[in-house]
Design a protein around this motif. Structure first.
Motif, mmCIF file in Angstrom:
data_model
loop_
_atom_site.group_PDB
_atom_site.id
_atom_site.type_symbol
_atom_site.label_atom_id
_atom_site.label_comp_id
_atom_site.label_asym_id
_atom_site.label_seq_id
_atom_site.Cartn_x
_atom_site.Cartn_y
_atom_site.Cartn_z
ATOM 1 N N ALA A 186 0.831 -1.201 0.000
ATOM 2 C CA ALA A 186 0.000 0.000 0.000
ATOM 3 C C ALA A 186 0.871 1.259 0.000
ATOM 4 O O ALA A 186 0.560 2.245 -0.670
ATOM 5 C CB ALA A 186 -0.927 -0.001 1.212
ATOM 6 N N CYS A 187 1.985 1.215 0.745
ATOM 7 C CA CYS A 187 2.904 2.362 0.759
ATOM 8 C C CYS A 187 3.557 2.552 -0.608
ATOM 9 O O CYS A 187 3.642 3.683 -1.113
ATOM 10 C CB CYS A 187 3.991 2.153 1.821
ATOM 11 S SG CYS A 187 3.414 2.329 3.520
ATOM 12 N N ARG A 188 4.000 1.474 -1.231
ATOM 13 C CA ARG A 188 4.632 1.577 -2.551
ATOM 14 C C ARG A 188 3.636 2.073 -3.583
ATOM 15 O O ARG A 188 3.971 2.807 -4.508
ATOM 16 C CB ARG A 188 5.200 0.211 -2.962
ATOM 17 C CG ARG A 188 5.909 0.243 -4.323
ATOM 18 C CD ARG A 188 6.702 -1.033 -4.536
ATOM 19 N NE ARG A 188 5.857 -2.198 -4.547
ATOM 20 C CZ ARG A 188 5.253 -2.676 -5.634
ATOM 21 N NH1 ARG A 188 5.397 -2.071 -6.796
ATOM 22 N NH2 ARG A 188 4.514 -3.753 -5.563
ATOM 23 N N ASP A 189 2.399 1.672 -3.412
ATOM 24 C CA ASP A 189 1.338 2.083 -4.331
ATOM 25 C C ASP A 189 1.038 3.578 -4.215
ATOM 26 O O ASP A 189 0.792 4.256 -5.200
ATOM 27 C CB ASP A 189 0.083 1.267 -4.019
ATOM 28 C CG ASP A 189 -1.052 1.567 -4.961
ATOM 29 O OD1 ASP A 189 -1.199 0.837 -5.952
ATOM 30 O OD2 ASP A 189 -1.803 2.535 -4.711
ATOM 31 N N HIS A 190 1.082 4.092 -2.986
ATOM 32 C CA HIS A 190 0.628 5.463 -2.732
ATOM 33 C C HIS A 190 1.754 6.487 -2.833
ATOM 34 O O HIS A 190 1.563 7.568 -3.395
ATOM 35 C CB HIS A 190 -0.003 5.539 -1.336
ATOM 36 C CG HIS A 190 -0.508 6.891 -0.972
ATOM 37 N ND1 HIS A 190 -1.757 7.354 -1.348
ATOM 38 C CD2 HIS A 190 0.068 7.906 -0.268
ATOM 39 C CE1 HIS A 190 -1.929 8.579 -0.894
ATOM 40 N NE2 HIS A 190 -0.843 8.945 -0.231
ATOM 41 N N PHE A 191 2.929 6.168 -2.300
ATOM 42 C CA PHE A 191 4.016 7.145 -2.211
ATOM 43 C C PHE A 191 4.932 7.064 -3.430
ATOM 44 O O PHE A 191 4.913 6.091 -4.183
ATOM 45 C CB PHE A 191 4.833 6.926 -0.938
ATOM 46 C CG PHE A 191 4.050 7.122 0.334
ATOM 47 C CD1 PHE A 191 3.503 8.352 0.650
ATOM 48 C CD2 PHE A 191 3.862 6.066 1.222
ATOM 49 C CE1 PHE A 191 2.780 8.535 1.817
ATOM 50 C CE2 PHE A 191 3.143 6.228 2.386
ATOM 51 C CZ PHE A 191 2.601 7.472 2.688
ATOM 52 N N SER A 192 5.752 8.084 -3.585
ATOM 53 C CA SER A 192 6.753 8.086 -4.657
ATOM 54 C C SER A 192 7.817 7.033 -4.365
ATOM 55 O O SER A 192 7.945 6.560 -3.228
ATOM 56 C CB SER A 192 7.406 9.462 -4.767
ATOM 57 O OG SER A 192 8.151 9.740 -3.591
ATOM 58 N N LYS A 193 8.598 6.700 -5.379
ATOM 59 C CA LYS A 193 9.625 5.665 -5.207
ATOM 60 C C LYS A 193 10.655 6.022 -4.143
ATOM 61 O O LYS A 193 10.996 5.182 -3.297
ATOM 62 C CB LYS A 193 10.317 5.380 -6.543
ATOM 63 C CG LYS A 193 11.258 4.194 -6.478
ATOM 64 C CD LYS A 193 11.780 3.807 -7.845
ATOM 65 C CE LYS A 193 12.671 2.565 -7.748
ATOM 66 N NZ LYS A 193 13.162 2.150 -9.083
ATOM 67 N N PRO A 194 11.190 7.262 -4.121
ATOM 68 C CA PRO A 194 12.161 7.604 -3.068
ATOM 69 C C PRO A 194 11.590 7.444 -1.653
ATOM 70 O O PRO A 194 12.273 6.958 -0.751
ATOM 71 C CB PRO A 194 12.507 9.067 -3.372
ATOM 72 C CG PRO A 194 12.238 9.237 -4.827
ATOM 73 C CD PRO A 194 11.053 8.365 -5.104
ATOM 74 N N VAL A 195 10.338 7.860 -1.476
ATOM 75 C CA VAL A 195 9.710 7.732 -0.158
ATOM 76 C C VAL A 195 9.531 6.262 0.204
ATOM 77 O O VAL A 195 9.802 5.841 1.340
ATOM 78 C CB VAL A 195 8.345 8.463 -0.123
ATOM 79 C CG1 VAL A 195 7.610 8.172 1.184
ATOM 80 C CG2 VAL A 195 8.545 9.955 -0.295
ATOM 81 N N SER A 196 9.099 5.446 -0.764
ATOM 82 C CA SER A 196 8.914 4.014 -0.519
ATOM 83 C C SER A 196 10.224 3.337 -0.145
ATOM 84 O O SER A 196 10.271 2.507 0.776
ATOM 85 C CB SER A 196 8.313 3.337 -1.757
ATOM 86 O OG SER A 196 7.018 3.814 -2.010
ATOM 87 N N VAL A 197 11.277 3.696 -0.847
ATOM 88 C CA VAL A 197 12.595 3.109 -0.550
ATOM 89 C C VAL A 197 13.059 3.517 0.849
ATOM 90 O O VAL A 197 13.591 2.701 1.606
ATOM 91 C CB VAL A 197 13.632 3.522 -1.621
ATOM 92 C CG1 VAL A 197 15.042 3.102 -1.192
ATOM 93 C CG2 VAL A 197 13.284 2.897 -2.960
ATOM 94 N N ALA A 198 12.834 4.801 1.214
ATOM 95 C CA ALA A 198 13.211 5.272 2.545
ATOM 96 C C ALA A 198 12.439 4.523 3.624
ATOM 97 O O ALA A 198 13.009 4.106 4.648
ATOM 98 C CB ALA A 198 12.965 6.782 2.653
ATOM 99 N N LEU A 199 11.142 4.326 3.393
ATOM 100 C CA LEU A 199 10.323 3.575 4.350
ATOM 101 C C LEU A 199 10.792 2.130 4.445
ATOM 102 O O LEU A 199 10.792 1.532 5.535
ATOM 103 C CB LEU A 199 8.848 3.627 3.939
ATOM 104 C CG LEU A 199 8.145 4.975 4.110
ATOM 105 C CD1 LEU A 199 6.738 4.920 3.507
ATOM 106 C CD2 LEU A 199 8.063 5.359 5.582
ATOM 107 N N TRP A 200 11.199 1.560 3.315
ATOM 108 C CA TRP A 200 11.704 0.184 3.323
ATOM 109 C C TRP A 200 12.979 0.079 4.154
ATOM 110 O O TRP A 200 13.125 -0.846 4.960
ATOM 111 C CB TRP A 200 11.977 -0.285 1.891
ATOM 112 C CG TRP A 200 12.728 -1.575 1.838
ATOM 113 C CD1 TRP A 200 12.253 -2.807 2.181
ATOM 114 C CD2 TRP A 200 14.099 -1.762 1.448
ATOM 115 N NE1 TRP A 200 13.242 -3.756 2.027
ATOM 116 C CE2 TRP A 200 14.378 -3.147 1.571
ATOM 117 C CE3 TRP A 200 15.091 -0.892 0.996
ATOM 118 C CZ2 TRP A 200 15.639 -3.671 1.270
ATOM 119 C CZ3 TRP A 200 16.342 -1.420 0.693
ATOM 120 C CH2 TRP A 200 16.595 -2.785 0.831
#
Length: 449
Positions: free
Chosen positions: A110-124
């Motif tokens: 859901a995070c990868r779907d909603h946020f931009s790639k840089p934000v998703s990678v940071a969250l990961w």
């Protein structure tokens, strides 16, 4: 399909950008059959399991270190923190289950779907740090248990834990129900051990009941607040939110509004009951520490090894320490299962990278073992105890980055449709989120300055 249904379907497709993702843990997705008819208990039985895998994270060895330190130093006072943390966990885990059931996504997807790639990678990256911190606690906890029960040197115990991945693979290959059964059996072992420990330690009932009432002293005493935040970090586990949103999808419920509504109800009951067991275990550890150590003047007991060695002479029973060690070993093994599953889920969800489960679990375990081996070699028992406390602080700091997206998604009508959080749940969830953010900001400030 009428115009309103078509409009709702279009809205759902617009709110979730990527609709063709494969589910996480694809090898067990929808693998557990669910009865559509029958009694309430028979239908509930099909959903019992995921909640207990989640509850494991709330009673892992990291909790032991913080609860022992809290009970020895401040008696029963911090029981209120354990209770509040557990109530927060019940709310957040129910939202995680709802997100997975309604959207067909885990929180990472859901995070990868909603946020931009840089934000998703940071969250990961942040989530991976939390999983490594949690795995670190499991490695150290299991090694300490092996040392206490069988006199195996800590360094060898740490290395032995690398083979836990083989057990996970064996159980998962047999079916997800085998993993759940194994976890429930270990939770029962831990619960029985601490039930007996409570009886042996003879705590002050009035002090226990008073301890569950919040005290302003916690806020004004910096040392007590630091341990309280450690308890919060050790109780509400960020990786459990990702885990729960995925493993609820192992149930083969109907993909209809009624089927999802029923699944949410039974999944919530499952996790709530399981987390009440976790509350008992966490409270029991602190009560045991307060009754045995604080009351006898041993207020500096903060390490699991010290607690083990002091239990027998102070309680007056040869069984006390053995039960403590058995429960610790069961706790470490249990947490190993869920931590490695969570690692697979976040990698697949955030990055859409799928590697062999055994390789993913081996990588996670190796990353945790390396610092544990280094600290054990350099600083011995004292170093492993400090590392255990530090791992819980890291978990507490990462918690905000998992909770905010969860509450945001489940409160979004475009994403959740008819299952969106009711207003009172929405505001309660945001209040809990704000509380977590503020407390963790204070923890970071006090740690640095």
């Amino acid at each position: 399909m009428n115009a309103r249904e078509l409009e709702a379907q279009d809205s759902k497709q617009q709110s979730w950008r990527k609709n063709n993702d494969n589910p996480s843990l694809q090898e067990v997705h929808k693998s557990v059959p669910v009865k559509q008819t029958g009694s309430f208990f028979r239908r509930l039985l099909a959903f019992i399991g995921p909640g207990y895998l989640v509850a494991v994270g709330y009673m892992d060895p990291g909790n032991w270190a913080t609860s022992i330190a809290g009970g020895a130093s401040y008696g029963y006072t911090l029981l209120s923190v354990i209770l509040i943390s557990n109530l927060m966990a019940i709310l957040l885990q129910s939202l995680a289950a709802k997100l997975g059931i309604v959207s067909g996504r885990d929180l990472a997807q859901a995070c990868r779907d909603h946020f931009s790639k840089p934000v998703s990678v940071a969250l990961w990256v942040l989530c991976e740090l939390a999983i490594v911190a949690c795995d670190l606690a499991e490695v150290i906890g299991s090694a300490i248990a092996l040392n206490l029960l069988f006199n195996i040197p800590l360094i060898y115990g740490v290395c032995i834990t690398a083979f836990d991945v083989l057990l996970i693979l064996l159980l998962q290959n047999k079916g997800f129900r085998y993993i759940e059964s194994f976890v429930i059996a270990l939770i029962a072992t831990i619960t029985v051990c601490f039930g007996v420990e409570i009886i042996l330690s003879k705590p002050e009932i009035g002090g226990v009941l008073t301890g569950f009432l919040p005290s302003s002293e916690i806020v004004y005493n910096p040392d007590m607040l630091y341990i309280a935040l450690g308890i919060l970090g050790a109780t509400v586990m960020p990786h459990n939110l990702y885990l729960h949103s995925s493993i609820v999808q192992t149930r083969n419920y109907d993909d209809t509004s009624e089927g999802k509504r029923s699944a949410i109800k039974y999944a919530t009951i499952d996790s709530t009951v399981a987390l009440m067991l976790a509350l008992f275990v966490n409270a029991a550890i602190l009560i045991l520490s307060a009754a045995v150590f604080h009351s006898s003047g041993h207020k500096n007991v903060a390490e699991i090894q010290d607690a083990y060695h002091l239990l027998d002479p102070l309680v007056g029973s040869g069984a006390a320490a053995i039960l403590f060690g058995i429960a610790l070993l069961a706790s470490g093994q249990n947490s190993t299962l869920t931590g490695t599953l969570a690692g697979q889920i976040v990698m697949e969800g955030f990055l859409n990278i799928r590697i062999k489960p055994w390789l993913r679990r081996l990588i996670t375990r190796m990353i945790a073992i390396i610092p544990a081996v280094i600290v054990t070699l350099m600083y011995g028992e004292k170093g492993t105890g400090d590392l255990l406390i530090l791992s819980q602080v890291i978990l507490s700091l990462q918690l905000s980055f998992a909770v905010v997206p969860l509450v945001m998604f489940t409160s979004d009508k475009k994403k959740m449709g008819e299952f969106v959080n009711k207003p009172w749940i929405k505001w309660l969830a945001w209040f809990v989120t704000a509380l977590i953010v503020v407390l963790n900001a204070y923890l970071l400030w006090s740690t640095l300055f």
